[in-house]
Scaffold this motif. Structure first.
Motif, PDB file in Angstrom:
ATOM      1  N   PRO A 111       1.184  -1.310  -0.334  1.00  0.00           N
ATOM      2  CA  PRO A 111       0.213   0.318  -0.369  1.00  0.00           C
ATOM      3  C   PRO A 111       1.046   1.348  -0.181  1.00  0.00           C
ATOM      4  N   VAL A 112       0.083   2.598  -0.436  1.00  0.00           N
ATOM      5  CA  VAL A 112       1.429   4.156  -0.265  1.00  0.00           C
ATOM      6  C   VAL A 112       0.881   4.210   0.786  1.00  0.00           C
ATOM      7  N   PRO A 113       1.915   3.871   2.223  1.00  0.00           N
ATOM      8  CA  PRO A 113       1.946   4.853   3.504  1.00  0.00           C
ATOM      9  C   PRO A 113       1.320   5.776   3.524  1.00  0.00           C
ATOM     10  N   ALA A 114       0.525   6.203   4.203  1.00  0.00           N
ATOM     11  CA  ALA A 114       0.105   7.496   4.663  1.00  0.00           C
ATOM     12  C   ALA A 114       0.371   7.678   6.400  1.00  0.00           C
ATOM     13  N   THR A 115       0.890   7.348   7.251  1.00  0.00           N
ATOM     14  CA  THR A 115       2.071   7.100   8.432  1.00  0.00           C
ATOM     15  C   THR A 115       3.212   6.947   8.291  1.00  0.00           C
ATOM     16  N   TRP A 116       4.517   7.339   9.561  1.00  0.00           N
ATOM     17  CA  TRP A 116       5.648   6.562   8.760  1.00  0.00           C
ATOM     18  C   TRP A 116       5.838   5.507   9.375  1.00  0.00           C
ATOM     19  N   SER A 117       4.421   5.280  10.594  1.00  0.00           N
ATOM     20  CA  SER A 117       4.998   3.716  10.853  1.00  0.00           C
ATOM     21  C   SER A 117       4.414   2.415  10.011  1.00  0.00           C
ATOM     22  N   GLU A 118       3.400   2.974   8.995  1.00  0.00           N
ATOM     23  CA  GLU A 118       3.270   2.153   7.770  1.00  0.00           C
ATOM     24  C   GLU A 118       3.977   2.289   6.975  1.00  0.00           C
ATOM     25  N   PHE A 119       5.271   3.688   6.405  1.00  0.00           N
ATOM     26  CA  PHE A 119       6.021   3.921   5.918  1.00  0.00           C
ATOM     27  C   PHE A 119       7.095   2.755   6.295  1.00  0.00           C
ATOM     28  N   GLU A 120       7.339   2.224   7.848  1.00  0.00           N
ATOM     29  CA  GLU A 120       7.927   1.464   7.934  1.00  0.00           C
ATOM     30  C   GLU A 120       8.375   0.624   7.714  1.00  0.00           C
ATOM     31  N   GLN A 121       7.294  -0.167   7.585  1.00  0.00           N
ATOM     32  CA  GLN A 121       6.211  -1.237   7.304  1.00  0.00           C
ATOM     33  C   GLN A 121       6.936  -1.913   6.112  1.00  0.00           C
ATOM     34  N   VAL A 122       6.611  -0.834   5.085  1.00  0.00           N
ATOM     35  CA  VAL A 122       6.368  -0.829   3.261  1.00  0.00           C
ATOM     36  C   VAL A 122       7.762  -1.073   3.612  1.00  0.00           C
ATOM     37  N   ALA A 123       8.645   0.071   3.270  1.00  0.00           N
ATOM     38  CA  ALA A 123       9.984   0.272   3.331  1.00  0.00           C
ATOM     39  C   ALA A 123      10.568  -1.379   3.385  1.00  0.00           C
ATOM     40  N   ALA A 124      10.648  -1.905   4.724  1.00  0.00           N
ATOM     41  CA  ALA A 124      11.010  -3.243   5.090  1.00  0.00           C
ATOM     42  C   ALA A 124      11.228  -4.511   4.270  1.00  0.00           C
ATOM     43  N   LYS A 125      10.014  -4.119   3.743  1.00  0.00           N
ATOM     44  CA  LYS A 125       9.882  -5.358   3.150  1.00  0.00           C
ATOM     45  C   LYS A 125       9.805  -4.533   1.056  1.00  0.00           C
ATOM     46  N   LEU A 126      10.727  -3.361   0.838  1.00  0.00           N
ATOM     47  CA  LEU A 126      10.435  -2.760  -0.488  1.00  0.00           C
ATOM     48  C   LEU A 126      12.288  -3.126  -0.388  1.00  0.00           C
ATOM     49  N   GLN A 127      12.724  -3.106   1.213  1.00  0.00           N
ATOM     50  CA  GLN A 127      14.361  -3.605   0.842  1.00  0.00           C
ATOM     51  C   GLN A 127      14.403  -4.646   0.943  1.00  0.00           C
ATOM     52  N   ARG A 128      13.620  -5.789   1.539  1.00  0.00           N
ATOM     53  CA  ARG A 128      14.569  -7.468   1.141  1.00  0.00           C
ATOM     54  C   ARG A 128      13.764  -7.896  -0.334  1.00  0.00           C
ATOM     55  N   ALA A 129      13.189  -7.153  -1.383  1.00  0.00           N
ATOM     56  CA  ALA A 129      13.277  -7.295  -2.601  1.00  0.00           C
ATOM     57  C   ALA A 129      14.321  -6.931  -3.157  1.00  0.00           C
ATOM     58  N   GLY A 130      15.073  -6.103  -2.311  1.00  0.00           N
ATOM     59  CA  GLY A 130      15.722  -5.319  -3.396  1.00  0.00           C
ATOM     60  C   GLY A 130      15.840  -3.772  -3.865  1.00  0.00           C
ATOM     61  N   ILE A 131      15.158  -3.378  -3.752  1.00  0.00           N
ATOM     62  CA  ILE A 131      14.641  -1.862  -4.147  1.00  0.00           C
ATOM     63  C   ILE A 131      15.279  -0.860  -2.842  1.00  0.00           C
ATOM     64  N   VAL A 132      14.733   0.076  -3.425  1.00  0.00           N
ATOM     65  CA  VAL A 132      15.009   1.363  -2.400  1.00  0.00           C
ATOM     66  C   VAL A 132      14.247   1.901  -1.740  1.00  0.00           C
ATOM     67  N   PRO A 133      13.835   1.797  -0.435  1.00  0.00           N
ATOM     68  CA  PRO A 133      13.183   2.605  -0.028  1.00  0.00           C
ATOM     69  C   PRO A 133      12.293   3.800  -0.846  1.00  0.00           C
ATOM     70  N   LEU A 134      13.507   4.767  -0.108  1.00  0.00           N
ATOM     71  CA  LEU A 134      13.094   5.576  -0.020  1.00  0.00           C
ATOM     72  C   LEU A 134      14.853   6.659  -1.340  1.00  0.00           C
ATOM     73  N   ALA A 135      13.843   7.798  -1.714  1.00  0.00           N
ATOM     74  CA  ALA A 135      15.179   8.372  -3.082  1.00  0.00           C
ATOM     75  C   ALA A 135      15.815   9.510  -2.332  1.00  0.00           C
ATOM     76  N   GLN A 136      16.382   9.438  -1.489  1.00  0.00           N
ATOM     77  CA  GLN A 136      17.194  10.627  -0.762  1.00  0.00           C
ATOM     78  C   GLN A 136      18.853  10.449  -1.048  1.00  0.00           C
ATOM     79  N   SER A 137      19.099  12.434  -1.685  1.00  0.00           N
ATOM     80  CA  SER A 137      20.792  13.122  -0.818  1.00  0.00           C
ATOM     81  C   SER A 137      20.634  13.363   0.279  1.00  0.00           C
ATOM     82  N   SER A 138      21.756  13.608   0.001  1.00  0.00           N
ATOM     83  CA  SER A 138      22.373  14.274   1.563  1.00  0.00           C
ATOM     84  C   SER A 138      22.703  15.891   1.547  1.00  0.00           C
TER      85      SER A 138
END
Length: 411
Positions: free
Chosen positions: A152-179
């Protein structure tokens, strides 16, 4: 014969332009360039030339330095991109043209959304021509990546964490971010907003020293640090358009960025609600964290005023508003925009912004919430905290509070 040939050629030539305006700005990406070219072309149709003076860094900070240097060297451009509080700073120095006549002739008081009108006024006068409104707290996501993994598209940061973990296990960077400092702090200000709009306004609009000891600020700082594990390694300093490319080709799934990112995705041939989607950054659906693109006219060459006024009037024309913002990814500044030319993301953004002051939250990073000095100091502290995991949260809170207290003393 030569004279006759010259005369004949002159008969078929494009009408001579009566004036050329040098325009200083930081619009550098492919979609930004396309939007600038559109305005330049429309201005040319009114026999006024647009001489481009783009800051190579593509940075508002760099543009400010360049403009100050050119003013001191008595080589000022006729037009400059100045946003938010910077307009008032330059107006106080009596260096900008008042655009009251243009505004009155164009009924800007009736055309403009009230919040936009207030950003271009100082001491009862109009000092800038607004082009578009950007929503900063936007979560862009690759629809096909999320659909393929059933996420799902995460609506909260807690949901984001759950989605991000699954994306990372699939070999996909969850969040594109520059420093890059401004990009880090843009992400951070959306996290502060998710902790509460009262906290955001206390920190960045009112500069209330008590807000800097609020536990919710500590929570936002900790979230900024913790979310680094979802950004891929190493986290590099790169331009925002490079992050957009990562989302476009599916190497990254999501990106928190102003909706100029939508313009860049469209320029790359992707379609809204087919290839990518846009939603509110987690926890911020009720709010429109915004900045306004504006052009101010420098008052250093009186003979340029007619051409400058033509450009100011052109910026508010319905056709330019519709076409410029469709390319740029932003929304029109008008109370009655051309909804038929707006995609679903734009219509949702405009509707929320138009809902009233409670939803409208001026961006710190993009110069809408406070003055340049305070903004720069906060960006520096947040960036320092982001890079160095050894800095205690309480230390950064104290440093940010010192900035607020210093501002209050010197205001």
């Amino acid at each position: 014969m030569a004279a006759l040939c010259i005369a004949a050629c002159a008969c078929t030539a494009v009408p001579a332009r009566t004036q050329t305006l040098q325009v200083l700005h930081w619009w550098k990406s492919a979609s930004e360039r396309k939007a600038v070219d559109l305005v330049a072309q429309r201005l040319g149709e009114q026999q006024v030339g647009w001489h481009d003076s783009m800051v190579p860094s593509g940075s508002g900070v760099g543009a400010g330095i360049v403009l100050r240097s050119r003013m001191l060297a008595k080589d000022a451009p006729e037009v400059a991109q100045l946003n938010g509080s910077v307009i008032r700073d330059w107006a106080r120095l009596h260096l900008l043209l008042e655009l009251d006549t243009v505004a009155a002739a164009g009924n800007w008081d009736k055309l403009l959304l009230p919040a936009v009108a207030s950003t271009i006024e100082y001491d009862g006068h109009v000092y800038a021509a607004p082009l578009g409104i950007h929503r900063i707290n936007t979560l862009f996501y690759n629809r096909k990546v999320l659909q393929r993994l059933g996420l799902p598209v995460p609506a909260t940061w807690s949901e984001f964490e759950q989605v991000a973990a699954k994306l990372q296990r699939a070999g996909i960077v969850p969040l594109a971010q520059s420093s890059e400092p401004w990009q880090v702090t843009t992400l951070f200000e959306t996290m502060v907003l998710a902790e509460g709009v009262d906290l955001y306004r206390g920190l960045f609009q009112r500069r209330d020293p008590a807000a800097y000891s609020d536990p919710r600020l500590a929570a936002a700082l900790l979230r900024l640090r913790a979310i680094k594990r979802w950004m891929g390694r190493p986290i590099q300093e790169r331009k925002w358009a490079d992050g957009v490319q990562g989302v476009a080709d599916g190497r990254a799934a999501m990106m928190v960025m102003g909706d100029w990112a939508k313009g860049e995705l469209l320029e790359r041939g992707l379609a809204v609600d087919v290839d990518f989607g846009c939603a509110a950054a987690p926890g911020t659906a009720r709010y429109h964290l915004y900045n306004v693109d504006t052009l101010s006219m420098l008052g250093t060459r009186p003979e340029a005023r007619p051409a400058q006024e033509k450009l100011a009037a052109l910026a508010l024309s319905p056709a330019v508003q519709a076409d410029y913002n469709r390319i740029k990814g932003s929304i029109p500044v008008l109370r009655q925009p051309a909804f038929g030319k707006m995609d679903a993301c734009a219509r949702a953004s405009w509707t929320l912004f138009n809902s009233g002051a409670a939803a409208q939250v001026p961006s710190l990073v993009h110069r809408m919430a406070t003055d340049e000095m305070v903004r720069d100091a906060i960006v520096t502290e947040v960036h320092r905290f982001f890079l160095d995991d050894g800095i205690p949260v309480a230390d950064t809170q104290r440093r940010l509070g010192t900035i607020a207290r210093t501002f209050i003393k010197t205001k």
